[in-house]
Scaffold this motif. Structure first.
Motif, short mmCIF file in Angstrom:
data_model
loop_
_atom_site.label_atom_id
_atom_site.label_comp_id
_atom_site.label_asym_id
_atom_site.label_seq_id
_atom_site.Cartn_x
_atom_site.Cartn_y
_atom_site.Cartn_z
N LEU A 183 -0.73 8.81 -0.09
CA LEU A 183 -0.31 7.45 0.23
C LEU A 183 0.73 6.96 -0.79
CD1 LEU A 183 -3.71 5.76 1.15
CD2 LEU A 183 -1.82 6.23 2.70
N PRO A 184 1.76 6.21 -0.33
CA PRO A 184 1.92 5.64 1.02
C PRO A 184 2.49 6.57 2.06
CG PRO A 184 3.73 4.93 -0.36
CD PRO A 184 2.81 5.72 -1.25
N THR A 185 2.87 7.81 1.68
CA THR A 185 3.37 8.77 2.68
C THR A 185 2.29 9.02 3.73
OG1 THR A 185 4.74 9.84 1.01
CG2 THR A 185 4.27 11.10 3.02
N GLY A 186 2.68 8.93 5.00
CA GLY A 186 1.73 9.18 6.07
C GLY A 186 0.86 7.99 6.41
N GLY A 187 1.04 6.87 5.72
CA GLY A 187 0.20 5.70 5.97
C GLY A 187 0.69 4.87 7.14
N ILE A 188 -0.13 3.87 7.53
CA ILE A 188 0.24 3.01 8.65
C ILE A 188 0.23 1.53 8.25
CG2 ILE A 188 -0.53 4.63 10.42
CD1 ILE A 188 -3.06 2.87 10.72
N ARG A 189 0.31 1.26 6.96
CA ARG A 189 0.33 -0.13 6.49
C ARG A 189 1.46 -0.90 7.17
NH1 ARG A 189 -1.84 -3.88 3.73
NH2 ARG A 189 -0.52 -3.98 1.86
N HIS A 190 1.11 -2.09 7.72
CA HIS A 190 2.08 -2.99 8.37
C HIS A 190 2.66 -2.42 9.66
CE1 HIS A 190 1.76 -5.16 4.62
NE2 HIS A 190 2.37 -4.21 3.95
N LYS A 191 2.28 -1.21 10.04
CA LYS A 191 2.84 -0.59 11.25
C LYS A 191 1.79 -0.39 12.33
CE LYS A 191 4.22 2.94 8.87
NZ LYS A 191 4.79 4.22 8.45
N GLY A 192 0.65 0.15 11.94
CA GLY A 192 -0.37 0.48 12.93
C GLY A 192 0.06 1.68 13.76
N PHE A 193 -0.73 1.96 14.79
CA PHE A 193 -0.38 3.00 15.74
C PHE A 193 0.34 2.35 16.91
CE2 PHE A 193 -4.25 4.88 13.73
CZ PHE A 193 -3.61 5.94 13.12
N LYS B 113 -4.39 14.01 27.39
CA LYS B 113 -4.78 13.17 28.52
C LYS B 113 -4.63 11.68 28.24
CE LYS B 113 -9.02 14.19 29.64
NZ LYS B 113 -10.26 14.43 30.40
N VAL B 114 -4.41 11.32 26.97
CA VAL B 114 -4.47 9.92 26.55
C VAL B 114 -3.07 9.32 26.44
CG1 VAL B 114 -5.07 8.39 24.64
CG2 VAL B 114 -6.67 10.15 25.38
N THR B 115 -2.90 8.14 27.00
CA THR B 115 -1.75 7.28 26.71
C THR B 115 -2.27 5.94 26.22
OG1 THR B 115 -1.64 6.47 28.99
CG2 THR B 115 -0.26 8.37 28.43
N THR B 116 -1.46 5.25 25.42
CA THR B 116 -1.88 3.95 24.89
C THR B 116 -0.94 2.87 25.41
OG1 THR B 116 -0.61 4.41 22.88
CG2 THR B 116 -2.97 4.86 22.82
N TRP B 117 -1.52 1.74 25.76
CA TRP B 117 -0.79 0.60 26.29
C TRP B 117 -1.11 -0.64 25.46
CZ3 TRP B 117 1.66 0.02 31.42
CH2 TRP B 117 1.84 1.24 32.08
N GLY B 118 -0.15 -1.55 25.38
CA GLY B 118 -0.40 -2.81 24.69
C GLY B 118 0.48 -2.98 23.48
N GLU B 119 -0.13 -3.34 22.36
CA GLU B 119 0.59 -3.60 21.12
C GLU B 119 0.05 -2.70 20.02
OE1 GLU B 119 1.14 -8.33 22.26
OE2 GLU B 119 -0.28 -7.73 20.69
N ALA B 120 0.81 -2.59 18.93
CA ALA B 120 0.40 -1.75 17.81
C ALA B 120 -0.93 -2.24 17.23
CB ALA B 120 1.47 -1.76 16.73
N THR B 121 -1.70 -1.32 16.68
CA THR B 121 -2.95 -1.68 16.04
C THR B 121 -2.67 -2.40 14.71
OG1 THR B 121 -3.08 0.47 14.92
CG2 THR B 121 -4.10 0.28 17.11
N GLY B 122 -3.73 -2.83 14.03
CA GLY B 122 -3.59 -3.69 12.87
C GLY B 122 -2.98 -3.06 11.64
#
Length: 477
Positions: A445-455, A403-412
């Motif tokens: 880590l770092p496999t599967g991480g979100i460093r510098h990328k975010g969601f 049910k969820v969509t995300t709008w805006g910019e990537a997280t931190g």
């Protein structure tokens, strides 16, 4: 250590002041670097044979800058090295503690300005068109931010004080733009300790300068109007925009768990029929992941998609500092708990290596999603680079619902390394407070991480201005 400190003090008495300042600044920098290299997971994971030469050159260049720094330039020079890791959980702050005599002395030196016409500011808002001018507040504090006269930047002038050591007209903060974006804030704290922070603006309504957050009191324009709590800018708010219901959550601080539950109960019938239900997380500073759990009932669909971030299986560097830290959990004369005892054993057996902070067998069962609330049909989540820590954990949970969509910019992108600890480091007058994440989220880590990328949002859209909500309402039905 006492002898070393004594010798440093004696030597400083025989050196010219500038040379002594450079020496103690360099000593503090070297201590920060050494502590980070011993304890920060990012160093152990990200500094590889392929990156080590570049890291050493960066550190050497920073040391040269530190050596050339004067009294006022020491902290910014050291902080620049820390900031270059680009980890929101790794940061440098100046000490906060002052004695009463020093507070009184500093009170006398605070710049004073005529108190601006608050009523006029309330009607005109950011009339300078600079994004910051206007009325701002944080619980008992109210300030007017105005351009500085004869200088580039802004001053935050006290209108209403939050403590007896401050009076209307005193300059609480001085703000300048940072070259890489955002703002540099020289903040005079309640006790008049002077500290410098990096600040970012969110929704044009939230000025976040961790650990502070100010809200714009001037009524927002268009869709942003009414989106802040009038007393505490961190508090959750909820409002209707046509058929939509907008829940804004600037913080996951646990003190907002009960107010959030109360808002959801009051608005339950309108939320389950909302078209859509919008959860605005822009600028969310983090806190406790459990704070937002009741919202999941409204986001839950018929099924849950696979995880977008690995399950929590924490790791830690088995440094001497962390071993002493783990042993401090044990009360004198008592045996450690089984979990702490096994952690101490793992650290002692593998010095300098990354070990499990908690074994799989000792992990608590993961909390299940709450039962579905029966609606709404669609949930839209608004994000920007200010969404960090527990805010990102919340996004990762929400993204499992169809049910969820995300709008805006990537997280931190600061979820890989967690659980911040504060330590004092250095030699006066350049003693600093280093905040650093003590654990990693999982062993891969770092496999599967979100460093510098975010969601990354499913619908990318500029999140800084006032148009994101309008875009969602126009195109997100």
């Amino acid at each position: 250590m006492l002898r070393q400190t004594f010798l440093l003090a004696v030597a400083a008495g025989f050196l010219p002041q500038a040379v002594a300042a450079q020496g103690t600044c360099t000593a503090t920098f070297d201590s920060v670097v050494a502590f980070t290299e011993r304890n920060y997971l990012g160093y152990h994971i990200e500094i590889t044979p392929a990156t080590r030469a570049a890291y050493r050159e960066r550190t050497s260049a920073a040391r040269r800058t530190v050596r050339a720094s004067d009294l006022t330039g020491c902290f910014p020079a050291i902080r620049a090295w820390v900031d270059a890791w680009e980890d929101g959980h790794l940061f440098l702050q100046e000490p906060l503690a002052l004695d009463t005599a020093e507070t009184r002395r500093r009170m006398a030196s605070v710049p004073r300005r005529p108190v601006p016409d608050v009523a006029a500011m309330a009607h005109t808002g950011s009339q300078e068109g600079d994004g910051l001018s206007g009325l701002w507040y944080d619980r008992g504090l109210k300030v007017t931010i105005l351009p500085m006269r004869g200088r580039v930047g802004w001053e935050a002038i006290v209108v209403t004080s939050d403590t007896v050591t401050w009076e209307p007209g005193m300059v609480r903060a001085e703000i300048t733009r940072r070259a890489g974006g955002g703002y540099e804030v020289l903040m005079r704290e309640r006790n008049h300790a002077v500290r410098r922070f990096a600040a970012t603006l969110h929704r044009e309504m939230l000025l976040r300068m961790p650990p502070h957050m100010w809200g714009r009191e001037v009524p927002g324009s268009g869709y942003e109007a009414g989106g802040l709590d009038p007393l505490d800018p961190r508090a959750p708010t909820i409002r209707s925009l046509g058929t939509a219901v907008v829940l804004a959550m600037p913080s996951h601080d646990p003190r907002f768990a009960a107010p959030l539950r109360a808002l959801l109960a009051e608005w339950h019938e309108r939320i389950i029929t909302a078209q859509p239900f919008i959860v605005d997380l822009r600028g969310n500073e983090g806190g406790s992941g459990a704070t937002g759990t009741p919202v999941l009932a409204y986001a839950r669909g018929d099924s849950l998609s696979p995880r977008v971030f690995p399950a929590w299986r924490p790791t830690v560097v088995a440094s001497a500092d962390h071993l002493a830290w783990a042993r401090s959990f044990v009360r004198e004369g008592q045996a450690p708990t089984p979990v702490i005892g096994r952690l101490i054993e793992r650290m002692a057996a593998s010095p300098g290596r990354i070990v499990r902070y908690i074994d799989d067998a000792d992990l608590q069962p993961e909390a299940d999603w709450p039962a579905a609330a029966g609606g709404p049909a669609r949930v839209v989540v608004l994000t920007d680079r200010g969404v960090v820590s527990a805010g990102e954990t919340f996004v990762a949970q929400l993204l499992r619902s169809p049910k969820v969509t995300t709008w805006g910019e990537a997280t931190g992108g600061v979820l890989d390394y967690q659980m911040t600890r504060l330590v004092g480091i250095g030699v006066a007058p350049f003693r600093v407070v280093l905040g650093y994440p003590t654990i990693g989220n999982h062993p891969e880590l770092p496999t599967g991480g979100i460093r510098h990328k975010g969601f990354v949002p499913t619908h990318p859209y500029p999140a800084a201005g006032p148009d994101l909500l309008g875009a969602v309402l126009a195109g997100g039905r």
